[in-house]
Design an enzyme around this catalytic site. Structure first.
Site, mmCIF file in Angstrom:
data_model
loop_
_atom_site.group_PDB
_atom_site.id
_atom_site.type_symbol
_atom_site.label_atom_id
_atom_site.label_comp_id
_atom_site.label_asym_id
_atom_site.label_seq_id
_atom_site.Cartn_x
_atom_site.Cartn_y
_atom_site.Cartn_z
ATOM 1 N N ARG A 262 12.467 -8.220 4.636
ATOM 2 C CA ARG A 262 12.656 -6.791 4.919
ATOM 3 C C ARG A 262 13.410 -6.622 6.232
ATOM 4 O O ARG A 262 14.335 -5.825 6.330
ATOM 5 C CB ARG A 262 11.293 -6.087 4.972
ATOM 6 C CG ARG A 262 11.412 -4.598 5.207
ATOM 7 C CD ARG A 262 10.148 -3.852 4.878
ATOM 8 N NE ARG A 262 9.010 -4.240 5.678
ATOM 9 C CZ ARG A 262 7.789 -3.780 5.496
ATOM 10 N NH1 ARG A 262 7.541 -2.914 4.519
ATOM 11 N NH2 ARG A 262 6.798 -4.162 6.268
ATOM 12 N N ARG B 90 -9.876 0.438 9.139
ATOM 13 C CA ARG B 90 -9.450 -0.909 9.509
ATOM 14 C C ARG B 90 -10.602 -1.787 9.987
ATOM 15 O O ARG B 90 -10.426 -2.983 10.155
ATOM 16 C CB ARG B 90 -8.390 -0.851 10.608
ATOM 17 C CG ARG B 90 -7.070 -0.291 10.128
ATOM 18 C CD ARG B 90 -6.068 -0.330 11.266
ATOM 19 N NE ARG B 90 -4.833 0.311 10.920
ATOM 20 C CZ ARG B 90 -3.719 -0.338 10.626
ATOM 21 N NH1 ARG B 90 -3.693 -1.647 10.640
ATOM 22 N NH2 ARG B 90 -2.633 0.315 10.316
ATOM 23 N N ARG C 225 -0.120 -8.614 13.642
ATOM 24 C CA ARG C 225 -0.806 -7.584 12.859
ATOM 25 C C ARG C 225 -1.602 -8.212 11.718
ATOM 26 O O ARG C 225 -2.714 -7.775 11.413
ATOM 27 C CB ARG C 225 0.205 -6.575 12.302
ATOM 28 C CG ARG C 225 0.791 -5.673 13.365
ATOM 29 C CD ARG C 225 1.986 -4.860 12.876
ATOM 30 N NE ARG C 225 1.743 -4.163 11.640
ATOM 31 C CZ ARG C 225 2.665 -3.990 10.694
ATOM 32 N NH1 ARG C 225 3.885 -4.483 10.839
ATOM 33 N NH2 ARG C 225 2.382 -3.321 9.612
ATOM 34 N N ARG D 110 11.052 -0.869 12.101
ATOM 35 C CA ARG D 110 9.972 -0.549 13.030
ATOM 36 C C ARG D 110 9.831 -1.662 14.059
ATOM 37 O O ARG D 110 9.995 -2.836 13.741
ATOM 38 C CB ARG D 110 8.648 -0.422 12.272
ATOM 39 C CG ARG D 110 8.551 0.781 11.414
ATOM 40 C CD ARG D 110 7.319 0.809 10.548
ATOM 41 N NE ARG D 110 6.184 0.055 11.048
ATOM 42 C CZ ARG D 110 5.099 -0.155 10.338
ATOM 43 N NH1 ARG D 110 4.990 0.309 9.117
ATOM 44 N NH2 ARG D 110 4.097 -0.840 10.840
ATOM 45 N N LYS E 45 0.824 -1.208 0.000
ATOM 46 C CA LYS E 45 0.000 0.000 0.000
ATOM 47 C C LYS E 45 0.858 1.257 0.000
ATOM 48 O O LYS E 45 0.574 2.202 -0.728
ATOM 49 C CB LYS E 45 -0.941 0.019 1.213
ATOM 50 C CG LYS E 45 -1.978 -1.067 1.219
ATOM 51 C CD LYS E 45 -2.920 -0.977 2.407
ATOM 52 C CE LYS E 45 -2.230 -0.960 3.747
ATOM 53 N NZ LYS E 45 -1.558 -2.202 4.123
#
Length: 192
Positions: free
Chosen positions: A127, A88, A149, A138, A13
């Site tokens: 990543r 969400r 998540r 993060r 996104k």
């Protein structure tokens, strides 16, 4: 153009939003980025959000809706915006509809990046591995928090797609295609 871009964490996104920003000249409004900015600034809401995000959980609706409400009133949103990571939940989708109606505007498009969960976990692990030594990762980008998540997305956010589909507003794009192909598919979906 006022656009909602849906998809699970790691679906691309942010990448696609950046391309749309360049093409359309409207800002990307990432609730995650706005919340992380509040965390970095050490604001009371930012400190509260930090603990929630570090645990891989979703920030309460009232906080997110307030941030969106204030942000879309900014001058750079006069010609539209791209919402990335919001809504969400179906409750947030309805709150967004009410918020926009109060402002006398509506959404032009809702686009969902459809991806494979297993490949998403592989992406986040790569990543974390690839960027861990060169830039900060993060706190919620480690594989364990990411899986939390992703589970939260499937339980709470996936119904948002069905909500918009029932209203005839949802457009789906294969997010597993190469990046440029995803961009082309989004452009086609938006009529550009």
């Amino acid at each position: 153009m006022r656009l909602v871009l849906l998809g699970p964490p790691g679906a691309g996104k942010g990448t696609q939003s950046a391309r749309l920003v360049e093409k359309l000249g409207i800002p990307q409004l990432s609730t995650g980025d706005m919340l992380r900015a509040a965390v970095a600034a050490g604001t009371p809401i930012g400190l509260k959000a930090k603990a929630i995000m570090d645990a891989g959980q979703l920030v309460p609706d009232a906080v997110v809706i307030g941030i969106i409400d204030q942000r879309i009133d900014a001058p750079d949103c006069a010609n539209g915006f791209i919402l990335d990571g919001f809504p969400r939940t179906v409750a947030q989708a309805e709150a967004l509809r009410e918020l926009l109606a109060r402002k006398g505007i509506g959404l032009d498009a809702v686009v969902e990046l459809v991806v494979d969960d297993t490949k998403l976990v592989e992406r986040i692990e790569a990543r974390s591995r690839d960027f861990g030594g060169r830039r900060p990762v993060r706190a919620d980008d480690n594989p364990e928090s990411f899986k939390t998540r992703l589970d939260a997305y499937r339980q709470q956010t996936a119904p948002v797609s069905a909500h918009y589909a029932q209203k005839g507003e949802l457009k789906q794009v294969d997010g597993m295609l190469p990046i440029d192909d995803v961009t082309a598919a989004i452009d086609k979906t938006l009529g550009h």
